[in-house]
Design a protein around this motif. Structure first.
Motif, short mmCIF file in Angstrom:
data_model
loop_
_atom_site.label_atom_id
_atom_site.label_comp_id
_atom_site.label_asym_id
_atom_site.label_seq_id
_atom_site.Cartn_x
_atom_site.Cartn_y
_atom_site.Cartn_z
N GLU A 109 58.13 7.67 53.12
CA GLU A 109 58.07 8.11 51.56
C GLU A 109 56.75 8.68 51.66
N THR A 110 56.11 8.78 52.12
CA THR A 110 55.07 9.98 51.98
C THR A 110 56.00 11.71 51.82
N HIS A 111 56.10 11.73 52.91
CA HIS A 111 57.27 13.52 52.86
C HIS A 111 57.98 13.66 51.95
N PHE A 112 59.39 12.84 52.68
CA PHE A 112 60.83 12.80 52.19
C PHE A 112 60.34 13.24 50.52
N ILE A 113 61.28 14.27 50.63
CA ILE A 113 61.69 14.80 49.04
C ILE A 113 62.97 15.33 48.74
N GLN A 114 63.83 14.63 47.62
CA GLN A 114 65.53 15.34 48.32
C GLN A 114 65.52 17.43 47.83
N PRO A 115 66.69 17.12 49.07
CA PRO A 115 66.28 18.81 48.83
C PRO A 115 67.30 19.74 47.49
N LEU A 116 67.50 20.61 47.45
CA LEU A 116 68.07 20.96 46.01
C LEU A 116 69.29 20.71 46.30
N LYS A 117 70.51 20.87 45.83
CA LYS A 117 72.08 21.22 46.04
C LYS A 117 72.51 22.79 44.67
N TYR A 118 73.41 23.57 45.58
CA TYR A 118 73.92 24.05 44.12
C TYR A 118 74.92 23.99 43.83
N SER A 119 76.09 24.40 42.92
CA SER A 119 77.00 24.32 43.39
C SER A 119 77.87 26.05 42.86
N SER A 120 77.36 27.66 42.92
CA SER A 120 77.53 28.97 42.83
C SER A 120 77.66 28.79 43.84
N THR A 121 77.61 29.91 44.16
CA THR A 121 77.70 31.33 45.00
C THR A 121 76.12 30.73 45.83
N THR A 122 75.61 30.93 46.86
CA THR A 122 74.90 30.89 47.58
C THR A 122 74.23 32.32 47.26
N GLU A 123 74.33 33.88 47.47
CA GLU A 123 73.95 34.74 46.21
C GLU A 123 73.53 34.28 45.13
N LYS A 124 73.95 33.38 44.36
CA LYS A 124 73.82 33.23 43.09
C LYS A 124 71.95 31.76 43.63
N ALA A 125 72.37 31.29 43.33
CA ALA A 125 71.47 30.22 44.11
C ALA A 125 70.30 31.00 44.74
N LEU A 126 70.31 31.86 45.75
CA LEU A 126 69.18 32.02 45.80
C LEU A 126 68.80 33.49 45.60
N THR A 127 69.11 33.72 44.64
CA THR A 127 68.81 35.29 42.58
C THR A 127 68.33 34.12 42.18
N ASP A 128 68.58 33.30 41.73
CA ASP A 128 68.07 31.48 41.00
C ASP A 128 66.74 31.21 41.64
N LEU A 129 66.52 30.70 42.48
CA LEU A 129 65.90 30.12 43.28
C LEU A 129 64.06 30.87 43.34
N LYS A 130 64.32 32.25 43.82
CA LYS A 130 63.57 33.30 43.89
C LYS A 130 63.16 33.89 42.50
N ASN A 131 64.13 34.04 41.40
CA ASN A 131 63.33 33.93 39.75
C ASN A 131 62.86 33.37 39.79
N VAL A 132 62.86 31.51 39.89
CA VAL A 132 62.08 30.09 39.61
C VAL A 132 60.46 30.04 40.06
N ILE A 133 60.55 30.56 41.43
CA ILE A 133 59.78 30.96 42.30
C ILE A 133 58.78 31.89 41.57
N GLU A 134 59.07 32.94 41.62
CA GLU A 134 58.54 34.42 40.76
C GLU A 134 58.24 34.29 39.16
N SER A 135 58.02 32.99 38.71
CA SER A 135 57.99 32.58 37.09
C SER A 135 57.07 32.00 37.55
#
Length: 136
Positions: free
Chosen positions: A37-63
């Motif tokens: 419970e100290t360390h576990f966190i749910q992973p993120l899930k995506y339904s788009s293409t891997t490329e869109k998921a990566l782009t979306d994630l990068k945009n979120v991080i950079e924001s």
């Protein structure tokens, strides 16, 4: 004063796994056992293409404030997040597993023992923004 610490030498993906969290409570990982419970966190899930998921994630991080993208590949992102007050650095990694449409995540403080829940809150904020981008 800046408490940036030294970049860990165990970052990256090895055999589909991000590094384990240390015993200290200042790290969360979607690849920790769910019973941890100290360390576990749910992973993120995506339904788009891997490329869109990566782009979306990068945009979120950079924001996010005080963030620096360090490494990027077709299935991996690594960024440093710096705290406003004292300049503590957290290492945040994302590994995209396209076979399961899952983004595994690890967020760990370089220094100190407790992070007062900062790493967990950060990932939940990223998850919320990422899910909003995925649904638009």
């Amino acid at each position: 004063m800046i408490f940036s610490g030294t970049k860990p030498d165990n970052l990256g993906v090895n055999d589909g796994k991000l590094a384990d969290c240390p015993n200290s409570p200042n790290c969360v990982s979607s690849q920790s056992p769910s019973s941890d419970e100290t360390h576990f966190i749910q992973p993120l899930k995506y339904s788009s293409t891997t490329e869109k998921a990566l782009t979306d994630l990068k945009n979120v991080i950079e924001s996010e404030d005080r963030t620096k993208m360090i490494e990027e590949s077709s299935d991996y992102l690594y960024a440093e997040f710096k705290t406003a007050l004292m300049g503590f650095v957290d290492d945040v990694e994302f590994y995209l597993d396209s076979s399961t449409n899952t983004i595994h995540v690890r967020s760990a403080s370089r220094l100190g023992q407790s992070d007062l829940g900062v790493n967990r809150k950060r990932i939940e904020t990223i998850r919320t923004k990422f899910n909003q981008m995925q649904s638009s």
